[in-house]
Enzyme design. Sequence first.
Site, PDB file in Angstrom:
ATOM      1  N   ASP A  13       0.815  -1.217   0.000  1.00 36.23           N
ATOM      2  CA  ASP A  13       0.000   0.000   0.000  1.00 36.23           C
ATOM      3  C   ASP A  13       0.849   1.268   0.000  1.00 36.23           C
ATOM      4  O   ASP A  13       0.456   2.292   0.555  1.00 36.23           O
ATOM      5  CB  ASP A  13      -0.976   0.011   1.197  1.00 36.23           C
ATOM      6  N   LYS A  16       1.888   2.482  -5.439  1.00 40.43           N
ATOM      7  CA  LYS A  16       2.687   2.212  -6.650  1.00 40.43           C
ATOM      8  C   LYS A  16       2.144   2.937  -7.872  1.00 40.43           C
ATOM      9  O   LYS A  16       2.886   3.232  -8.808  1.00 40.43           O
ATOM     10  CB  LYS A  16       2.738   0.700  -6.911  1.00 40.43           C
ATOM     11  N   GLY A  40      -4.236  -4.284  -3.984  1.00 39.56           N
ATOM     12  CA  GLY A  40      -5.189  -3.185  -4.107  1.00 39.56           C
ATOM     13  C   GLY A  40      -4.475  -1.932  -4.538  1.00 39.56           C
ATOM     14  O   GLY A  40      -3.669  -1.396  -3.798  1.00 39.56           O
ATOM     15  N   HIS A  41      -4.716  -1.521  -5.770  1.00 40.91           N
ATOM     16  CA  HIS A  41      -4.176  -0.239  -6.215  1.00 40.91           C
ATOM     17  C   HIS A  41      -5.342   0.723  -6.321  1.00 40.91           C
ATOM     18  O   HIS A  41      -6.352   0.401  -6.928  1.00 40.91           O
ATOM     19  CB  HIS A  41      -3.592  -0.312  -7.634  1.00 40.91           C
ATOM     20  N   GLN A 223       1.737  -6.501  -3.476  1.00 40.46           N
ATOM     21  CA  GLN A 223       2.246  -6.532  -2.093  1.00 40.46           C
ATOM     22  C   GLN A 223       3.610  -5.825  -2.021  1.00 40.46           C
ATOM     23  O   GLN A 223       3.800  -4.865  -2.733  1.00 40.46           O
ATOM     24  CB  GLN A 223       2.326  -7.966  -1.544  1.00 40.46           C
TER      25      GLN A 223
HETATM   26  P1  IMP Z   1      -2.694 -13.079   1.675  1.00 40.85           P
HETATM   27  O1  IMP Z   1      -1.852 -12.444   0.633  1.00 40.85           O
HETATM   28  O2  IMP Z   1      -4.175 -12.855   1.468  1.00 40.85           O
HETATM   29  O3  IMP Z   1      -2.368 -14.520   1.903  1.00 40.85           O
HETATM   30  O4  IMP Z   1      -2.358 -12.351   3.078  1.00 40.85           O
HETATM   31  C1  IMP Z   1      -1.108 -12.495   3.715  1.00 40.85           C
HETATM   32  C2  IMP Z   1      -0.651 -11.181   4.334  1.00 40.85           C
HETATM   33  O5  IMP Z   1      -0.337 -10.242   3.302  1.00 40.85           O
HETATM   34  C3  IMP Z   1      -1.711 -10.509   5.201  1.00 40.85           C
HETATM   35  O6  IMP Z   1      -1.069  -9.890   6.289  1.00 40.85           O
HETATM   36  C4  IMP Z   1      -2.318  -9.463   4.279  1.00 40.85           C
HETATM   37  O7  IMP Z   1      -2.893  -8.390   4.986  1.00 40.85           O
HETATM   38  C5  IMP Z   1      -1.081  -9.044   3.505  1.00 40.85           C
HETATM   39  N1  IMP Z   1      -1.391  -8.486   2.173  1.00 40.85           N
HETATM   40  C6  IMP Z   1      -1.765  -9.167   1.073  1.00 40.85           C
HETATM   41  N2  IMP Z   1      -1.938  -8.339   0.042  1.00 40.85           N
HETATM   42  C7  IMP Z   1      -1.645  -7.104   0.476  1.00 40.85           C
HETATM   43  C8  IMP Z   1      -1.600  -5.820  -0.162  1.00 40.85           C
HETATM   44  O8  IMP Z   1      -1.841  -5.639  -1.359  1.00 40.85           O
HETATM   45  N3  IMP Z   1      -1.238  -4.774   0.645  1.00 40.85           N
HETATM   46  C9  IMP Z   1      -0.919  -4.942   1.952  1.00 40.85           C
HETATM   47  N4  IMP Z   1      -0.949  -6.116   2.577  1.00 40.85           N
HETATM   48  C10 IMP Z   1      -1.306  -7.191   1.848  1.00 40.85           C
END
Ligand code: IMP
Length: 428
Positions: A13, A16, A40-41, A223
Site C-alpha cells: 500500500d 505504486k 489493491g491499487h 504486495q
Molecule cells: P494473503 O496475501 O491474502 O495470503 O495475506 C497475507 C498477508 O499479506 C496478510 O497480512 C495481508 O494483509 C497481507 N497483504 C496481502 N496483500 C496485500 C496488499 O496488497 N497490501 C498490503 N498487505 C497485503
Amino acid sequence: MPAIVLLGAQWGDEGKGKATDVLGASVDYVVKYNGGNNAGHTVVIGDEKYALHLLPSGILTPGVVPVIGNGVVIDLGVLFEELDGLDARGVDTSRLLVSGSAHLIAPYHTVIDKVAERFLGKARLGTTGRGIGPTYADKISRVGVRVQDVFDEKILRQKVEGALEQKNHLLVKVYNRRAITVDEVVDEFLGHVERLRPMVTDTALVLSRALDEGRTVLLEGGQATQLDVDHGTYPFVTSSNPTAGGACTGSGIPPTRIDRVVAVVKAYTTRVGSGPFPTELLDDEGERLRRDGAEFGTTTGRPRRCGWYDAVVARYAARINGVTDFVLTKLDVLGGRERIPVCVAYDVDGTRHDEMPMTQTDFHHARPVYEELPGWDEDISGVRSLEDLPKTAQEYIQALEDMSAAPISAVGVGPGRDQTIEIRSLLA
Ligand code: IMP
C-alpha cells in the site's frame, strides 16, 4: 529495452500508482508478476477513483498492453467482474494478455483460506481471505490448475479431481464443512472459457519480443518486500515473491534484461494484517496518520496499522531488490508537525541493529531508535518542484535518501496523477 521493475519497499500500500503515473505514456507493457486479487491499487484520474485488485494498474493507460504473468494466481470470477466494471466506465480493456501458465484460484482455495484462518485463532496471519496461500501451496505441491488447463476439459476434470480428493477430506473431516463437487468447480471454470480464450498467450515470449523491439516493459509487483515469502517477515507474509527476483520468475524476463528497479516507499509506514511492526503507533499520532493518509485497505477496507518511517526497512529493500530509485509517497500527510521521528536502527534487547535482525524472535523484540527531524506547517499538495517545498521538507527528503541507501527520484504530495515532484527521470 528497457525493463523496469516497480515494487513496494515496506508492507504494501505504498502507492505504486504514483510511480506508474510518473512513467506515464512512455510504458508499452505493464506486467503483474505475483499475487492475485489480494492486491489493491487505488488510481485517481481526474475526479474518477479506480480500485483495482487483480488487474495491473496499466490497464487504465491508453495504449498500454496490460499483462497478467505466469507468477500470478487468478480468480476468473474476479477478473471478469473487474473488466466489466472498467468497460462500463469506458476504459478499453481489449489489449489484456494472460499467461497460460498462471494458476487459477478455485472455490476450494477461498474456502480453505478462510476456515484455516479461523482455526488458527490468535495465531492467524490476517490474510485477505481470497484463497492466495492455498492456491500457491497447490502450485508448489504440483496439484494446481493452470489457465491452459481450462482449454482441455478432460485434463481439467482430472486435475480438479486430484486436488479435491485431498481437499474434501480436509474440509469435511478437519474443518467440518461440506464437500465440494468436481462438477461445480469444473463448471465454474468452463463458464469462463470463451471469454478467456482470446486473452491467453505465451506472455514470456511476447515480452521477450517486445524488449527486442525496443519497447518499455514495466513489471509491477503486488504486495511488497516485507510481505515476500522468502525475504519478508515470515510467516506474516503473502505466499509469493514480490521482490525483484520474483519479477523474473513471475514474468519469464531474465535478470540480465532488467534495467531499473524502482521501489515505492511511503514517507511513514503502514501494515495490514498481523505480524511485527517496530515503528507502529498505537496512540493518537497513529490515529492521525490513519485519518490524514486515508489508511484503509483497498481490498478489505480494514484500517491499516500506522507508524513512522523505518529506514532499516528501506535499506533492506534497497539491498534485497537492488533498488536504483525510490519514489517517496504521501509526504503531504506528514504536514503540521513540529518534529517527525524517523527510525534509524533497532534496539534488540540492548544491542543496536543497523540491519534487519536475522531471526524472527529478534525482530519481534526490536525497538525503534529514533532520530527527530524538523517538520513543516505549509500545505505542500500544490508544490511541483523540490525547490518550492519548505526547507525542512526538502531536508526530510534528503535525510531519508541518505539513510535509505538509494536515491529518491520522485516525491508524491497528494493522490492525484499530477501531484508529484519529479527529481530525476525513471527512464533515462
Ligand atoms: P494473503 O496475501 O491474502 O495470503 O495475506 C497475507 C498477508 O499479506 C496478510 O497480512 C495481508 O494483509 C497481507 N497483504 C496481502 N496483500 C496485500 C496488499 O496488497 N497490501 C498490503 N498487505 C497485503
